[in-house]
Design an enzyme around this catalytic site. Structure first.
Site, short mmCIF file in Angstrom:
data_model
loop_
_atom_site.label_atom_id
_atom_site.label_comp_id
_atom_site.label_asym_id
_atom_site.label_seq_id
_atom_site.Cartn_x
_atom_site.Cartn_y
_atom_site.Cartn_z
N SER A 1 0.60 -1.28 0.04
CA SER A 1 0.09 0.41 -0.25
C SER A 1 0.73 1.40 -0.72
O SER A 1 0.18 2.74 -0.03
CB SER A 1 -1.31 0.13 1.63
OG SER A 1 -0.04 -0.20 2.04
N ASP B 1 -2.80 7.79 8.05
CA ASP B 1 -3.64 7.59 9.11
C ASP B 1 -2.91 6.37 9.99
O ASP B 1 -1.37 6.51 10.02
CB ASP B 1 -4.17 6.42 7.34
CG ASP B 1 -3.95 5.96 6.81
OD1 ASP B 1 -2.11 5.51 7.20
OD2 ASP B 1 -4.03 5.25 5.33
N HIS C 1 0.14 4.84 6.89
CA HIS C 1 0.77 5.72 6.11
C HIS C 1 1.40 7.01 5.81
O HIS C 1 0.76 7.71 6.50
CB HIS C 1 -0.13 4.96 5.38
CG HIS C 1 -0.22 4.39 4.46
ND1 HIS C 1 -1.75 3.84 4.94
CD2 HIS C 1 0.82 2.86 3.87
CE1 HIS C 1 -2.15 2.10 4.37
NE2 HIS C 1 -0.68 1.87 3.64
#
Ligand code: NAG
Ligand code: NAG
Length: 371
Positions: free
Chosen positions: A40, A336, A339
């Site tokens: 991600s 978040d 990340h």
């Protein structure tokens, strides 16, 4: 999705100009393609097409992504490190995610993004959260792209593009720890039978196979990004039992064990695979320094998520439409629970581009592009 991508690419020229000004290093266009593998941290929208809980195609993701401030499946408020590197080494367009139906024919000549949120080195990593593309699958996908490129431009031009003009980057491994070996409660039985050393060894041996496959599929300039200080992300801080430091030490130790084996692996492959240039990026060092000296970098918060719902550090629940968002994203290291913000990504990318051998070895991306 298509139209968002198309709009984004139109404005990319403008963004590149701004970036060049802010970096001030006057790079020349030296690479023609970027093939992105990973999780991600660099996903460019593949998970939009997968059945998974690990998604970023809804607000507030992309809230600072120029020019439309829309979610695209990137797991941050703006650009990823891979986006920024691509712009800096001279790519004119946004690299399409592999699962985007438009990623075929001439569109893939500037590269493709295979990265997938939740993906890891091991096939079972992240299964709990739904589908993701692990590194095996990502390289299978790349081998299809490679055939596609050969069909489009012919074998000679394809090999020149892949071997000389393309950057291959691999940013993976965090999920093998976070969503496999360190899941609270669920992973406890596994940790009792698989020692940290054995686990790290299994990751490295899988990584070795995959990097060799990439090489045999004509990748030559290969950037390998190590695992960051995962014990210091807001999600892991929530699990920290230690009172002296707020980071989760076990997670950081595992990552460092893995990283030191990974550096050896990269050197081993560089010397054994003819014509290859493997570059090892110590992003762990870069991010640790940012977290330690966050004020020096202009941040105000380095331990909590900007997009937060619950937890001391906003690390208990993924970023979602109902979450509270900090007003100034440039003051936060973390977007978040997992990340970095775009502001942190820009600092990291700058080190990868121009940093010295303490953070990127044996050469930086600017030098790799010209090699
Ligand atoms: C990129 O492609 C252009 C046009 O085909 C070519 O002139 C240039 O040499 C390529 N760049 C590199 C680094 O080979
Ligand atoms: C990465 O950098 C850190 C801090 O500079 C250093 O302690 C560590 O040994 C480096 N790791 C590797 C594997 O190069």
């Amino acid at each position: 999705m298509y139209s968002v991508m198309r709009m984004l690419s139109k404005f990319l020229v403008t963004i590149s100009v701004c970036l060049l000004m802010s970096f001030g290093s006057g790079s020349s266009s030296t690479l023609n393609a970027s093939f992105i593998f990973g999780d991600s941290l660099v996903d460019g929208g593949n998970n939009d097409y997968l059945l998974t809980l690990s998604k970023a195609n809804y607000p507030p993701f992309g809230i600072d992504l120029s020019p439309h401030r829309q979610p695209t499946g990137r797991f941050t408020n703006g650009r990823t490190i891979a986006d920024i590197l691509g712009q800096e080494v001279g790519l004119k367009n946004w690299v399409p995610p592999y699962l985007d139906p438009s990623a075929t024919g001439p569109a893939v000549l500037q590269g493709v993004n295979y990265a997938s949120g939740g993906g890891g080195l091991l096939k079972k990593t992240g299964k709990f959260f739904g589908a993701s593309l692990n590194l095996y699958t990502q390289i299978d996908c790349y081998s299809k792209t490679r055939q596609d490129i050969i069909s489009t431009v012919g074998r000679t031009a394809a090999l020149r593009l892949l071997r000389k003009e393309a950057l291959f980057s691999v940013t993976i491994g965090s999920n093998d720890f976070i969503n496999n070996y360190l899941i609270p409660i669920l992973s406890v039985p596994r940790r009792a039978v698989i020692s940290p050393e054995m686990f790290v060894e299994s990751l490295i041996s899988s990584y070795r196979q995959q990097l060799k496959r990439l090489y045999y599929l004509d990748a030559r300039k290969i950037l390998v990004v190590n695992v960051g200080p995962i014990g210091c992300i807001p999600y892991m801080r929530e699990q920290s039992l230690s009172s002296s430091t707020k980071c989760f030490d076990l997670a950081n130790q595992l990552a460092e064990n893995f990283n030191s084996r990974l550096k050896d692996l990269v050197q081993e492959l560089s010397s054994s695979l003819d014509g290859s240039i493997f570059v090892y990026a110590n992003v762990s060092s870069i991010v640790s320094d940012i977290i330690r000296n966050y004020r020096h970098y202009g941040f105000e918060v380095a331990d909590s998520a900007c997009c937060r719902t619950a937890g001391r550090y906003g690390g208990l629940i993924p970023c979602c439409p109902k979450a509270k968002i900090c007003s100034d994203r440039t003051k936060y290291v973390f977007w978040d629970p997992y990340h970095p913000t775009e502001t942190a990504n820009i600092l990291i990318a700058k080190q990868l581009l121009d940093g010295n051998s303490n953070v990127i070895f044996p050469m930086n991306i600017r030098q790799l592009a010209q090699a």
